[in-house]
Write a protein that holds these residues in place. Structure first.
Motif, PDB file in Angstrom:
ATOM      1  N   VAL A 105       0.543  -1.325  -0.315  1.00 15.98           N
ATOM      2  CA  VAL A 105       0.300   0.433  -0.261  1.00 15.98           C
ATOM      3  C   VAL A 105       0.574   1.088  -0.131  1.00 15.98           C
ATOM      4  CG1 VAL A 105      -2.004  -0.993   1.108  1.00 15.98           C
ATOM      5  CG2 VAL A 105      -0.420  -0.148   2.814  1.00 15.98           C
ATOM      6  N   GLY A 106       2.148   1.107   0.198  1.00 15.40           N
ATOM      7  CA  GLY A 106       2.761   2.479   0.370  1.00 15.40           C
ATOM      8  C   GLY A 106       3.029   3.359   1.944  1.00 15.40           C
ATOM      9  N   LYS A 107       3.503   3.941   2.519  1.00 13.74           N
ATOM     10  CA  LYS A 107       3.466   4.664   3.022  1.00 13.74           C
ATOM     11  C   LYS A 107       4.031   6.603   2.978  1.00 13.74           C
ATOM     12  CE  LYS A 107       6.408   4.451   7.238  1.00 13.74           C
ATOM     13  NZ  LYS A 107       7.657   3.654   7.716  1.00 13.74           N
ATOM     14  N   LEU A 108       3.192   7.536   3.550  1.00 15.77           N
ATOM     15  CA  LEU A 108       3.220   8.012   3.529  1.00 15.77           C
ATOM     16  C   LEU A 108       4.156   8.575   5.502  1.00 15.77           C
ATOM     17  CD1 LEU A 108       0.677   9.995   1.998  1.00 15.77           C
ATOM     18  CD2 LEU A 108       3.571   9.710   0.954  1.00 15.77           C
ATOM     19  N   THR A 160       8.187   0.838  -0.887  1.00 18.90           N
ATOM     20  CA  THR A 160       8.228  -1.032  -0.999  1.00 18.90           C
ATOM     21  C   THR A 160       7.421  -1.220   0.923  1.00 18.90           C
ATOM     22  OG1 THR A 160      10.556  -0.258   0.075  1.00 18.90           O
ATOM     23  CG2 THR A 160       9.869  -1.128  -2.738  1.00 18.90           C
ATOM     24  N   THR A 161       6.525   0.068   1.383  1.00 21.02           N
ATOM     25  CA  THR A 161       6.067  -0.663   3.102  1.00 21.02           C
ATOM     26  C   THR A 161       4.551  -0.849   2.379  1.00 21.02           C
ATOM     27  OG1 THR A 161       7.213   1.493   3.886  1.00 21.02           O
ATOM     28  CG2 THR A 161       5.423   0.682   4.766  1.00 21.02           C
ATOM     29  N   GLY A 162       4.460  -2.058   2.991  1.00 18.04           N
ATOM     30  CA  GLY A 162       2.972  -2.682   2.988  1.00 18.04           C
ATOM     31  C   GLY A 162       2.034  -3.521   4.051  1.00 18.04           C
ATOM     32  N   ILE A 163       1.720  -4.330   4.343  1.00 18.27           N
ATOM     33  CA  ILE A 163       0.719  -4.559   5.392  1.00 18.27           C
ATOM     34  C   ILE A 163       0.824  -6.436   4.746  1.00 18.27           C
ATOM     35  CG2 ILE A 163      -0.648  -2.853   6.179  1.00 18.27           C
ATOM     36  CD1 ILE A 163      -2.103  -3.840   4.866  1.00 18.27           C
ATOM     37  N   VAL A 164       0.558  -7.492   5.724  1.00 23.14           N
ATOM     38  CA  VAL A 164       0.610  -8.792   6.044  1.00 23.14           C
ATOM     39  C   VAL A 164      -0.541  -9.071   6.514  1.00 23.14           C
ATOM     40  CG1 VAL A 164       2.968  -8.332   6.958  1.00 23.14           C
ATOM     41  CG2 VAL A 164       1.734 -10.823   5.544  1.00 23.14           C
ATOM     42  N   LEU A 262      -8.388   6.189   3.608  1.00 18.98           N
ATOM     43  CA  LEU A 262      -7.293   6.236   3.492  1.00 18.98           C
ATOM     44  C   LEU A 262      -7.064   4.852   2.876  1.00 18.98           C
ATOM     45  CD1 LEU A 262      -4.885   7.272   6.440  1.00 18.98           C
ATOM     46  CD2 LEU A 262      -7.040   5.273   6.641  1.00 18.98           C
ATOM     47  N   GLY A 263      -5.770   5.069   2.221  1.00 15.15           N
ATOM     48  CA  GLY A 263      -5.505   3.864   1.434  1.00 15.15           C
ATOM     49  C   GLY A 263      -3.944   3.582   2.218  1.00 15.15           C
ATOM     50  N   MET A 264      -3.061   4.344   2.413  1.00 15.65           N
ATOM     51  CA  MET A 264      -1.838   4.605   2.602  1.00 15.65           C
ATOM     52  C   MET A 264      -1.886   4.130   4.494  1.00 15.65           C
ATOM     53  SD  MET A 264      -0.237   6.806  -0.025  1.00 15.65           S
ATOM     54  CE  MET A 264       1.338   6.201  -0.240  1.00 15.65           C
ATOM     55  N   ASN A 265      -0.428   4.063   4.870  1.00 12.87           N
ATOM     56  CA  ASN A 265       0.493   4.034   5.278  1.00 12.87           C
ATOM     57  C   ASN A 265       0.609   4.962   6.090  1.00 12.87           C
ATOM     58  OD1 ASN A 265       0.637   0.775   7.455  1.00 12.87           O
ATOM     59  ND2 ASN A 265       1.677   0.419   5.177  1.00 12.87           N
ATOM     60  N   ILE A 266      -0.021   5.837   6.877  1.00 12.24           N
ATOM     61  CA  ILE A 266       0.546   7.091   7.207  1.00 12.24           C
ATOM     62  C   ILE A 266       1.455   7.098   8.688  1.00 12.24           C
ATOM     63  CG2 ILE A 266      -0.472   9.695   7.882  1.00 12.24           C
ATOM     64  CD1 ILE A 266      -0.558   8.132   4.815  1.00 12.24           C
ATOM     65  N   TYR A 267       2.206   7.549   8.657  1.00 14.80           N
ATOM     66  CA  TYR A 267       3.090   8.204   9.599  1.00 14.80           C
ATOM     67  C   TYR A 267       3.663   9.737  10.100  1.00 14.80           C
ATOM     68  CZ  TYR A 267       3.914   2.462  10.080  1.00 14.80           C
ATOM     69  OH  TYR A 267       4.065   1.569  10.736  1.00 14.80           O
ATOM     70  N   PRO A 268       3.568   9.952  10.869  1.00 18.33           N
ATOM     71  CA  PRO A 268       4.530  10.611  11.178  1.00 18.33           C
ATOM     72  C   PRO A 268       5.736  11.019  11.256  1.00 18.33           C
ATOM     73  CG  PRO A 268       3.896   9.950  14.005  1.00 18.33           C
ATOM     74  CD  PRO A 268       2.980   9.017  12.299  1.00 18.33           C
ATOM     75  N   ALA A 269       6.954  12.025  11.233  1.00 18.35           N
ATOM     76  CA  ALA A 269       8.429  11.755  11.150  1.00 18.35           C
ATOM     77  C   ALA A 269       8.484  10.997  12.702  1.00 18.35           C
ATOM     78  CB  ALA A 269       9.051  13.719  11.186  1.00 18.35           C
ATOM     79  N   PRO A 270       9.013  10.657  12.725  1.00 21.97           N
ATOM     80  CA  PRO A 270      10.062   9.682  13.922  1.00 21.97           C
ATOM     81  C   PRO A 270      10.296  11.208  15.101  1.00 21.97           C
ATOM     82  CG  PRO A 270      11.089   9.188  12.135  1.00 21.97           C
ATOM     83  CD  PRO A 270      10.223  10.181  11.667  1.00 21.97           C
ATOM     84  N   THR A 305      -2.833   2.578  10.496  1.00 23.51           N
ATOM     85  CA  THR A 305      -2.634   1.906   9.132  1.00 23.51           C
ATOM     86  C   THR A 305      -3.579   0.850   9.182  1.00 23.51           C
ATOM     87  OG1 THR A 305      -0.162   1.184  10.101  1.00 23.51           O
ATOM     88  CG2 THR A 305      -1.356  -1.410   9.375  1.00 23.51           C
ATOM     89  N   PRO A 306      -3.757   0.429   7.445  1.00 25.71           N
ATOM     90  CA  PRO A 306      -4.827  -0.833   7.431  1.00 25.71           C
ATOM     91  C   PRO A 306      -4.324  -0.976   7.179  1.00 25.71           C
ATOM     92  CG  PRO A 306      -3.777   0.942   5.358  1.00 25.71           C
ATOM     93  CD  PRO A 306      -2.900   1.549   6.119  1.00 25.71           C
TER      94      PRO A 306
END
Ligand code: FAD
Length: 424
Positions: A105-108, A160-164, A262-270, A305-306
């Motif tokens: 799904v990718g990630k931002l 290349t980030t995804g979910i499993v 939403l459809g992607m992984n959305i992360y804050p800056a670390p 995370t979806p």
């Protein structure tokens, strides 16, 4: 064949301790070349329904994110940085070949201010050094095109980030291992190991308290949160200690309203946080140099995370995790963090989410998140520790297999196979 109290004692060549995703990956990898392997798992993890959360392990409680490998600096965490990038590729290949539910799904990673943008630059640099493919810095407009409900000033994109589904992945590797001849003994805890000449005398106990004694040549310790205790069963001077860290989850349904879809992984800056309390801080470069890995650590931050549905499409539920509650006892999975905290953490970059969109743990009186997991990091470093014991080289210990251990599992197994081929 040895004898104990006049009885023959069974001999097993290789004993794997722990049927989490790493123990299963090791069983799968070794079974492609070697015979006479038995895996012991104390809980019935491998028969757990996929998606269900159960047991004293990390695998069935994790976020299910296939990480790209952008968080781990080569100098501080050489194994994580290498094995995550390699494991990411191996996991997609495995999932495609053997039909394990997953989605790329990718990630931002999103920044909402200058400090955040500085952290994104740092991550981008680490990603380049680690050779992570499909990375790009995006401006606000580009982010809006990808995820209209996300707000930020800049984002780091990872393709290349995804979910499993981690439990299905573990099941599949366990199944393939069994097909190749590995014996899997569930509901059986190894409670004692005594070095005996070049071998070990091992005692396991099943759910009905029956004891089983056997002799083994090689032990692979993939016991997760308990791996340091297992290492000390063999060598009481084993140095590393697990420092359990509780991470809590909440969730919401993206299908409830269009403005929270939403459809992607959305992360804050670390972020950085104080290990003892879980409090998020913004340290100076000097503090980072002096304290990172000791009193402070980095966290990926509370992210969205979806999930997957049964057809491998995006499910309705989106998880919010982690909110850290600091150090905890090794088996304390109680929820302690209020929904308000989850909401606060993500509302800066996901502003349309309302507090009452969040699903609680079933008790409206307490309004806490709905599940928890415990990370098995070590208290004296930031990397995985995968090595033979100094005194007992046929004991291979895997300690500190916290995140990104799930993503890295097949690369970890490959690494263990190299050590194994040298000591057998
Ligand atoms: C909340 C959370 C979120 C995470 N999110 C991610 C993520 O998104 N992506 C990612 O890559 N990683 C993630 N991780 C990390 C990942 O889950 C772990 O690195 C991975 O699951 C480790 O697998 P393991 O097999 O080493 O350990 P575990 O899953 O902990 O398994 C160890 C097993 O050993 C068994 N055991 C222990 N002692 C004995 C004994 N004496 N005898 C027999 N069996 C024994 C236990 O019952 C257990 O099943 C997350 C972890 C947590 C806690």
């Amino acid at each position: 064949m040895r004898y104990m109290n006049g009885h023959k004692m069974e001999k097993i060549n290789t004993t794997i301790m722990g049927g989490g995703i790493v123990g299963c990956a090791i069983a799968y990898r070794l079974s492609q070349k070697y015979n006479d392997i038995t895996l012991f798992e104390k809980s019935p993890l491998l028969t757990v329904k996929p998606g269900a959360i159960m047991g004293d392990n990390q695998t069935s409680r994790n976020a299910g994110v296939i990480h790209a490998g952008i968080y781990y600096e080569k100098q501080k965490s050489p194994l994580k940085s290498r094995l995550c990038v390699k494991g990411n590729r191996m996991m997609y290949d495995f999932c495609k070949e053997f039909g394990v539910p997953h989605k790329k799904v990718g990630k931002l990673l999103v920044a909402t201010d200058g400090y955040g943008e500085m952290m994104l630059e740092k991550q981008h640099q680490i990603a380049k050094e680690n050779g992570v493919p499909e990375m790009d810095i995006l401006d606000e407009e580009k982010v809006k095109q990808l995820e209209p409900n996300v707000r930020c000033t800049k984002a780091l994109y990872s393709g290349t980030t995804g979910i499993v589904d981690p439990v299905k992945m573990a099941h599949k590797m366990a199944y393939l291992s069994q097909q190749a001849g590995v014996a899997i003994v569930e509901g059986n805890e190894i409670i004692d190991i005594t070095p005996s000449g070049k071998d070990y005398i091992v005692v396991s106990r099943d759910n009905h308290h029956n004891l089983f004694r056997f002799e083994t040549d090689i032990i692979i310790n993939a016991a997760g949160l308990y791996s340091d205790k297992v290492a000390r069963m063999v060598n009481p001077e084993y140095p590393h200690r697990i420092s359990p860290l509780k991470l809590e989850f909440a969730s919401f349904y993206r299908t409830k309203r269009q403005d929270i879809n939403l459809g992607m992984n959305i992360y804050p800056a670390p972020n950085y946080f104080i290990k003892e309390t879980g409090e998020i801080i913004r340290p100076t470069e000097e503090q980072i140099k002096a304290e990172l890995g000791k009193t402070i650590a980095t966290t990926v931050g509370s992210h969205l995370t979806p999930t997957l549905d049964e057809n491998w499409e995006l499910g309705a539920e989106v998880t919010i995790s982690p909110v850290q509650s600091g150090k905890c006892s090794i088996d304390d999975y109680t929820n302690t963090q209020p929904l308000r905290k989850f909401h606060e953490r993500v509302s800066r970059f996901f502003p349309n989410l309302k507090l009452d969109d969040l699903v609680n743990n079933g008790d409206p009186e307490t309004d806490l998140g709905n599940r928890a997991g415990i990370l098995a990091g070590i208290d004296d470093g930031t990397d995985f520790v995968i090595e033979s014991d100094e005194k007992y080289p046929t004991m291979i210990n895997l300690i500190g297999i916290e995140s990104p251990g799930m993503t890295s599992c097949l690369a970890i197994a490959e690494y263990v196979k190299e050590i194994f081929s040298q000591i057998r």
